[in-house]
Design a protein around this motif. Structure first.
Motif, mmCIF file in Angstrom:
data_model
loop_
_atom_site.group_PDB
_atom_site.id
_atom_site.type_symbol
_atom_site.label_atom_id
_atom_site.label_comp_id
_atom_site.label_asym_id
_atom_site.label_seq_id
_atom_site.Cartn_x
_atom_site.Cartn_y
_atom_site.Cartn_z
ATOM 1 N N PHE A 1 0.878 -1.177 0.000
ATOM 2 C CA PHE A 1 0.000 0.000 0.000
ATOM 3 C C PHE A 1 0.909 1.218 0.000
ATOM 4 O O PHE A 1 1.586 1.496 0.989
ATOM 5 N N THR A 2 0.948 1.937 -1.122
ATOM 6 C CA THR A 2 1.777 3.134 -1.263
ATOM 7 C C THR A 2 0.852 4.338 -1.333
ATOM 8 O O THR A 2 -0.144 4.317 -2.060
ATOM 9 N N PHE A 3 1.205 5.384 -0.576
ATOM 10 C CA PHE A 3 0.294 6.523 -0.520
ATOM 11 C C PHE A 3 1.036 7.833 -0.275
ATOM 12 O O PHE A 3 2.163 7.853 0.209
ATOM 13 N N ALA A 4 0.343 8.918 -0.637
ATOM 14 C CA ALA A 4 0.786 10.279 -0.332
ATOM 15 C C ALA A 4 -0.160 10.791 0.742
ATOM 16 O O ALA A 4 -1.384 10.746 0.587
ATOM 17 N N LYS A 5 0.400 11.258 1.849
ATOM 18 C CA LYS A 5 -0.450 11.610 2.984
ATOM 19 C C LYS A 5 -0.889 13.070 2.965
ATOM 20 O O LYS A 5 -0.216 13.936 2.432
ATOM 21 N N ARG A 6 -2.031 13.275 3.545
ATOM 22 C CA ARG A 6 -2.531 14.599 3.916
ATOM 23 C C ARG A 6 -2.334 14.702 5.424
ATOM 24 O O ARG A 6 -1.473 14.046 5.986
ATOM 25 N N ASP A 7 -3.189 15.457 6.083
ATOM 26 C CA ASP A 7 -3.128 15.553 7.541
ATOM 27 C C ASP A 7 -3.882 14.385 8.169
ATOM 28 O O ASP A 7 -4.991 14.056 7.752
ATOM 29 N N TYR A 8 -3.263 13.776 9.165
ATOM 30 C CA TYR A 8 -3.899 12.693 9.902
ATOM 31 C C TYR A 8 -4.633 13.269 11.105
ATOM 32 O O TYR A 8 -4.257 14.302 11.632
ATOM 33 N N ASP A 9 -5.670 12.568 11.537
ATOM 34 C CA ASP A 9 -6.377 12.944 12.751
ATOM 35 C C ASP A 9 -6.556 11.694 13.612
ATOM 36 O O ASP A 9 -6.079 10.611 13.261
ATOM 37 N N ALA A 10 -7.239 11.840 14.733
ATOM 38 C CA ALA A 10 -7.422 10.712 15.647
ATOM 39 C C ALA A 10 -8.168 9.559 14.984
ATOM 40 O O ALA A 10 -7.872 8.387 15.244
ATOM 41 N N ASP A 11 -9.124 9.873 14.108
ATOM 42 C CA ASP A 11 -9.860 8.820 13.399
ATOM 43 C C ASP A 11 -8.925 7.990 12.521
ATOM 44 O O ASP A 11 -9.059 6.769 12.447
ATOM 45 N N PHE A 12 -7.999 8.654 11.852
ATOM 46 C CA PHE A 12 -7.034 7.938 11.012
ATOM 47 C C PHE A 12 -6.219 6.965 11.852
ATOM 48 O O PHE A 12 -6.096 5.785 11.502
ATOM 49 N N PHE A 13 -5.639 7.451 12.938
ATOM 50 C CA PHE A 13 -4.776 6.603 13.757
ATOM 51 C C PHE A 13 -5.543 5.425 14.348
ATOM 52 O O PHE A 13 -5.030 4.309 14.415
ATOM 53 N N ALA A 14 -6.785 5.654 14.757
ATOM 54 C CA ALA A 14 -7.600 4.575 15.315
ATOM 55 C C ALA A 14 -7.907 3.512 14.261
ATOM 56 O O ALA A 14 -7.775 2.310 14.514
ATOM 57 N N LEU A 15 -8.292 3.948 13.077
ATOM 58 C CA LEU A 15 -8.611 3.005 12.004
ATOM 59 C C LEU A 15 -7.362 2.279 11.526
ATOM 60 O O LEU A 15 -7.388 1.066 11.295
ATOM 61 N N ASP A 16 -6.269 2.992 11.401
ATOM 62 C CA ASP A 16 -5.002 2.382 10.989
ATOM 63 C C ASP A 16 -4.583 1.285 11.977
ATOM 64 O O ASP A 16 -4.178 0.190 11.571
ATOM 65 N N GLU A 17 -4.693 1.561 13.258
ATOM 66 C CA GLU A 17 -4.332 0.566 14.279
ATOM 67 C C GLU A 17 -5.278 -0.633 14.250
ATOM 68 O O GLU A 17 -4.853 -1.770 14.384
ATOM 69 N N ARG A 18 -6.560 -0.365 14.036
ATOM 70 C CA ARG A 18 -7.541 -1.459 13.969
ATOM 71 C C ARG A 18 -7.225 -2.389 12.794
ATOM 72 O O ARG A 18 -7.254 -3.612 12.930
ATOM 73 N N ILE A 19 -6.902 -1.810 11.644
ATOM 74 C CA ILE A 19 -6.567 -2.631 10.471
ATOM 75 C C ILE A 19 -5.297 -3.436 10.728
ATOM 76 O O ILE A 19 -5.220 -4.614 10.376
ATOM 77 N N ALA A 20 -4.308 -2.819 11.346
ATOM 78 C CA ALA A 20 -3.068 -3.537 11.655
ATOM 79 C C ALA A 20 -3.345 -4.704 12.598
ATOM 80 O O ALA A 20 -2.800 -5.807 12.411
ATOM 81 N N GLN A 21 -4.183 -4.499 13.601
ATOM 82 C CA GLN A 21 -4.520 -5.583 14.532
ATOM 83 C C GLN A 21 -5.265 -6.707 13.832
ATOM 84 O O GLN A 21 -5.004 -7.881 14.082
ATOM 85 N N VAL A 22 -6.187 -6.348 12.956
ATOM 86 C CA VAL A 22 -6.925 -7.360 12.197
ATOM 87 C C VAL A 22 -5.950 -8.162 11.347
ATOM 88 O O VAL A 22 -5.990 -9.400 11.334
ATOM 89 N N ALA A 23 -5.067 -7.486 10.631
ATOM 90 C CA ALA A 23 -4.110 -8.172 9.759
ATOM 91 C C ALA A 23 -3.257 -9.149 10.562
ATOM 92 O O ALA A 23 -3.092 -10.310 10.165
ATOM 93 N N ARG A 24 -2.734 -8.696 11.680
ATOM 94 C CA ARG A 24 -1.842 -9.532 12.494
ATOM 95 C C ARG A 24 -2.557 -10.745 13.088
ATOM 96 O O ARG A 24 -1.907 -11.732 13.425
ATOM 97 N N ALA A 25 -3.875 -10.681 13.225
ATOM 98 C CA ALA A 25 -4.644 -11.779 13.799
ATOM 99 C C ALA A 25 -5.070 -12.819 12.765
ATOM 100 O O ALA A 25 -5.547 -13.893 13.129
ATOM 101 N N ILE A 26 -4.899 -12.529 11.496
ATOM 102 C CA ILE A 26 -5.323 -13.451 10.446
ATOM 103 C C ILE A 26 -4.307 -14.582 10.325
ATOM 104 O O ILE A 26 -3.110 -14.324 10.141
ATOM 105 N N PRO A 27 -4.764 -15.841 10.403
ATOM 106 C CA PRO A 27 -3.841 -16.954 10.148
ATOM 107 C C PRO A 27 -3.270 -16.819 8.735
ATOM 108 O O PRO A 27 -4.016 -16.586 7.783
#
Length: 109
Positions: free
Chosen positions: A6-32
């Motif tokens: 996943f390659t991207f150009a960032k804008r400004d991040y907010d608390a919603d971004f960080f929360a969603l990003d962490e949730r996706i990372a946790q989901v990914a790490r939990a997948i067999p």
């Protein structure tokens, strides 16, 4: 094995971004079948890449179908100027063991 980059150009991040990003990372790490991840930033272009490693296409597909992933796709324009996803099959991997890597020890040559 497969990668999703996943390659991207960032804008400004907010608390919603960080929360969603962490949730996706946790989901990914939990997948067999999740093998690991790494992130890269290109200082010259400002682009950021997150690379996830998977033991199967089915494992990768589980992340892509997860509601958090779909939520991120719908909201991405809030935080990103643009993005590109590349799904690739790993046809080989090798190394000398001198650096930590999600595929270390899985030499295929």
């Amino acid at each position: 094995m497969f990668t999703s980059t996943f390659t991207f150009a960032k804008r400004d991040y907010d608390a919603d971004f960080f929360a969603l990003d962490e949730r996706i990372a946790q989901v990914a790490r939990a997948i067999p079948g999740y093998l690991g991840e790494e992130a890269w930033e290109n200082a010259a272009t400002g682009l950021i890449s997150n690379v996830y490693y998977w033991d199967s296409k089915e494992a990768l597909q589980q992340l892509m179908e997860h509601p958090s992933h779909r939520e991120a796709k719908q909201a991405q324009a809030r935080w990103l100027k643009g993005y590109q996803v590349v799904i690739a099959e790993v046809v080989g991997t090798y190394g000398d063991g001198g650096i930590a890597h999600p595929l270390a020890g899985r030499d295929t040559r």
